[in-house]
Design a protein around this motif. Sequence first.
Motif, PDB file in Angstrom:
ATOM      1  N   PRO A  47       0.814  -1.231   0.000  1.00 16.93           N
ATOM      2  CA  PRO A  47       0.000   0.000   0.000  1.00 16.93           C
ATOM      3  C   PRO A  47       0.840   1.270   0.000  1.00 16.93           C
ATOM      4  CG  PRO A  47      -0.886  -1.588   1.558  1.00 16.93           C
ATOM      5  CD  PRO A  47       0.448  -2.115   1.120  1.00 16.93           C
ATOM      6  N   LEU A  48       1.956   1.255   0.726  1.00 13.74           N
ATOM      7  CA  LEU A  48       2.825   2.422   0.771  1.00 13.74           C
ATOM      8  C   LEU A  48       3.423   2.694  -0.603  1.00 13.74           C
ATOM      9  CD1 LEU A  48       3.979   4.487   2.822  1.00 13.74           C
ATOM     10  CD2 LEU A  48       5.949   2.970   3.078  1.00 13.74           C
ATOM     11  N   ALA A  49       3.882   1.647  -1.269  1.00 13.17           N
ATOM     12  CA  ALA A  49       4.443   1.804  -2.612  1.00 13.17           C
ATOM     13  C   ALA A  49       3.374   2.300  -3.588  1.00 13.17           C
ATOM     14  CB  ALA A  49       5.012   0.466  -3.090  1.00 13.17           C
ATOM     15  N   PHE A  50       2.145   1.822  -3.404  1.00 18.64           N
ATOM     16  CA  PHE A  50       1.041   2.219  -4.276  1.00 18.64           C
ATOM     17  C   PHE A  50       0.783   3.720  -4.154  1.00 18.64           C
ATOM     18  CE2 PHE A  50      -3.214   2.371  -5.987  1.00 18.64           C
ATOM     19  CZ  PHE A  50      -3.253   1.334  -6.898  1.00 18.64           C
ATOM     20  N   ILE A  51       0.860   4.244  -2.936  1.00 17.11           N
ATOM     21  CA  ILE A  51       0.633   5.671  -2.718  1.00 17.11           C
ATOM     22  C   ILE A  51       1.715   6.507  -3.399  1.00 17.11           C
ATOM     23  CG2 ILE A  51       0.664   7.496  -0.967  1.00 17.11           C
ATOM     24  CD1 ILE A  51      -0.747   5.589   0.907  1.00 17.11           C
ATOM     25  N   PHE A  52       2.971   6.126  -3.182  1.00 16.28           N
ATOM     26  CA  PHE A  52       4.077   6.925  -3.696  1.00 16.28           C
ATOM     27  C   PHE A  52       4.210   6.849  -5.216  1.00 16.28           C
ATOM     28  CE2 PHE A  52       5.916   6.534   0.710  1.00 16.28           C
ATOM     29  CZ  PHE A  52       5.842   7.892   0.981  1.00 16.28           C
ATOM     30  N   PHE A  53       4.007   5.654  -5.775  1.00 17.89           N
ATOM     31  CA  PHE A  53       4.272   5.470  -7.206  1.00 17.89           C
ATOM     32  C   PHE A  53       3.012   5.373  -8.055  1.00 17.89           C
ATOM     33  CE2 PHE A  53       7.848   3.457  -4.883  1.00 17.89           C
ATOM     34  CZ  PHE A  53       8.847   4.332  -5.286  1.00 17.89           C
ATOM     35  N   GLY A  54       1.858   5.207  -7.415  1.00 17.20           N
ATOM     36  CA  GLY A  54       0.619   5.080  -8.170  1.00 17.20           C
ATOM     37  C   GLY A  54      -0.166   6.363  -8.269  1.00 17.20           C
ATOM     38  N   PHE A  55      -0.472   6.951  -7.117  1.00 15.64           N
ATOM     39  CA  PHE A  55      -1.351   8.114  -7.113  1.00 15.64           C
ATOM     40  C   PHE A  55      -0.690   9.355  -7.693  1.00 15.64           C
ATOM     41  CE2 PHE A  55      -3.783   5.589  -4.023  1.00 15.64           C
ATOM     42  CZ  PHE A  55      -5.055   5.810  -4.515  1.00 15.64           C
ATOM     43  N   GLY A  56       0.623   9.487  -7.513  1.00 18.32           N
ATOM     44  CA  GLY A  56       1.305  10.655  -8.077  1.00 18.32           C
ATOM     45  C   GLY A  56       1.155  10.711  -9.586  1.00 18.32           C
ATOM     46  N   ALA A  57       1.381   9.588 -10.242  1.00 16.13           N
ATOM     47  CA  ALA A  57       1.246   9.535 -11.700  1.00 16.13           C
ATOM     48  C   ALA A  57      -0.214   9.645 -12.118  1.00 16.13           C
ATOM     49  CB  ALA A  57       1.841   8.230 -12.219  1.00 16.13           C
ATOM     50  N   ALA A  58      -1.112   9.052 -11.329  1.00 12.56           N
ATOM     51  CA  ALA A  58      -2.530   9.053 -11.676  1.00 12.56           C
ATOM     52  C   ALA A  58      -3.104  10.464 -11.682  1.00 12.56           C
ATOM     53  CB  ALA A  58      -3.303   8.175 -10.691  1.00 12.56           C
ATOM     54  N   MET A  59      -2.670  11.294 -10.741  1.00  8.11           N
ATOM     55  CA  MET A  59      -3.188  12.659 -10.652  1.00  8.11           C
ATOM     56  C   MET A  59      -2.905  13.444 -11.927  1.00  8.11           C
ATOM     57  SD  MET A  59      -4.918  13.647  -8.025  1.00  8.11           S
ATOM     58  CE  MET A  59      -4.636  15.422  -7.940  1.00  8.11           C
ATOM     59  N   ASN A  60      -1.800  13.181 -12.567  1.00 14.05           N
ATOM     60  CA  ASN A  60      -1.406  13.943 -13.750  1.00 14.05           C
ATOM     61  C   ASN A  60      -1.955  13.353 -15.049  1.00 14.05           C
ATOM     62  OD1 ASN A  60       0.170  15.738 -12.193  1.00 14.05           O
ATOM     63  ND2 ASN A  60       1.891  14.305 -12.205  1.00 14.05           N
ATOM     64  N   ARG A  61      -2.124  12.045 -15.088  1.00 12.11           N
ATOM     65  CA  ARG A  61      -2.440  11.394 -16.358  1.00 12.11           C
ATOM     66  C   ARG A  61      -3.859  10.856 -16.455  1.00 12.11           C
ATOM     67  NH1 ARG A  61       2.604   7.418 -17.499  1.00 12.11           N
ATOM     68  NH2 ARG A  61       2.087   6.710 -15.395  1.00 12.11           N
ATOM     69  N   MET A  62      -4.520  10.590 -15.328  1.00  7.44           N
ATOM     70  CA  MET A  62      -5.844   9.975 -15.348  1.00  7.44           C
ATOM     71  C   MET A  62      -6.950  11.001 -15.129  1.00  7.44           C
ATOM     72  SD  MET A  62      -5.535   6.356 -13.320  1.00  7.44           S
ATOM     73  CE  MET A  62      -4.653   4.973 -14.018  1.00  7.44           C
ATOM     74  N   SER A  63      -8.142  10.609 -15.519  1.00  7.13           N
ATOM     75  CA  SER A  63      -9.319  11.414 -15.230  1.00  7.13           C
ATOM     76  C   SER A  63      -9.700  11.229 -13.766  1.00  7.13           C
ATOM     77  CB  SER A  63     -10.486  10.974 -16.117  1.00  7.13           C
ATOM     78  OG  SER A  63     -10.860   9.630 -15.792  1.00  7.13           O
ATOM     79  N   ALA A  64     -10.639  12.034 -13.302  1.00  9.53           N
ATOM     80  CA  ALA A  64     -11.119  11.903 -11.927  1.00  9.53           C
ATOM     81  C   ALA A  64     -11.711  10.516 -11.691  1.00  9.53           C
ATOM     82  CB  ALA A  64     -12.148  12.984 -11.619  1.00  9.53           C
ATOM     83  N   ALA A  65     -12.424   9.988 -12.684  1.00  9.24           N
ATOM     84  CA  ALA A  65     -13.005   8.649 -12.563  1.00  9.24           C
ATOM     85  C   ALA A  65     -11.907   7.591 -12.455  1.00  9.24           C
ATOM     86  CB  ALA A  65     -13.902   8.355 -13.762  1.00  9.24           C
TER      87      ALA A  65
END
Length: 259
Positions: free
Chosen positions: A89-107
């Motif tokens: 979960p910690l790795a998911f936060i650092f490496f997943g959500f950061g990229a998602a905020m810039n490249r993914m839609s809100a959905a």
Amino acid sequence: MAQFDTIRSAAGARTAEIDAGLRAHMNKVYGTMSVGMFITFIAAWAIAGLAVTSDPTGATAQIGAGKFLTPLGNALYLTPLKYVIMFAPLAFIFFGFGAAMNRMSAAGVQTMFYIFATLMGLSISSIFLVFTGQSIIQVFLITSIAFAGLSLYGYTTKKDLSAMGTFLMMGLIGLFVAMIVNIFMQSTAMMFAISAIGVLIFAGLTAYDTQKVKTTYLELAHSGDQEMLGKAAIMGALSLYLDFINMFMFLLHLFGNRE
């Protein structure tokens, strides 16, 4: 919260619109967080159910009276895989959500949050093996009441909590280091101290993060960018979700009755 009052005063006729928008934003934050919490605990309960059996046939280890680990339970809790699950979960936060905020839609970000909530359920599933069901429910209710009060304070207080947030983040880093060290030391006294300090840190972060969710909305509301507001709501839900989960886990280690 002088910033909030200033924006409301400057808005003039739009004051009611800002207040209504903030209420809707906060409702989305708490709603998304609640769904994530539900997913986490259902996933944890389901995984723990698959990991334990009362049938000794094919079991890998006995963990209590009439309780045995299945091969899945053995892999999850008794092999080095447990460290992967612990830190995933910690790795998911650092490496997943950061990229998602810039490249993914809100959905898309919201879908990632729900995937993360499921992964967190896997990570904490062992609580159903270690603690009694009654104590898990009791501590969950205590955490819910404390969280509600702290979040309400963060939402309504006029005091700027940003300085407290900086101090708490520094404490959180120290707490994380202490937890890593205690994985190898296995000190009961140190774990008690970590749990007590952890409760205090995440109690403070609950108030701080609630205020931050509010101020973030105010910073973005004037732009009218609904996509960014949607992402901000999900990230706010993530922050409060982590505050709740961590406060719950530390309280459970302090007051939970073990099997």
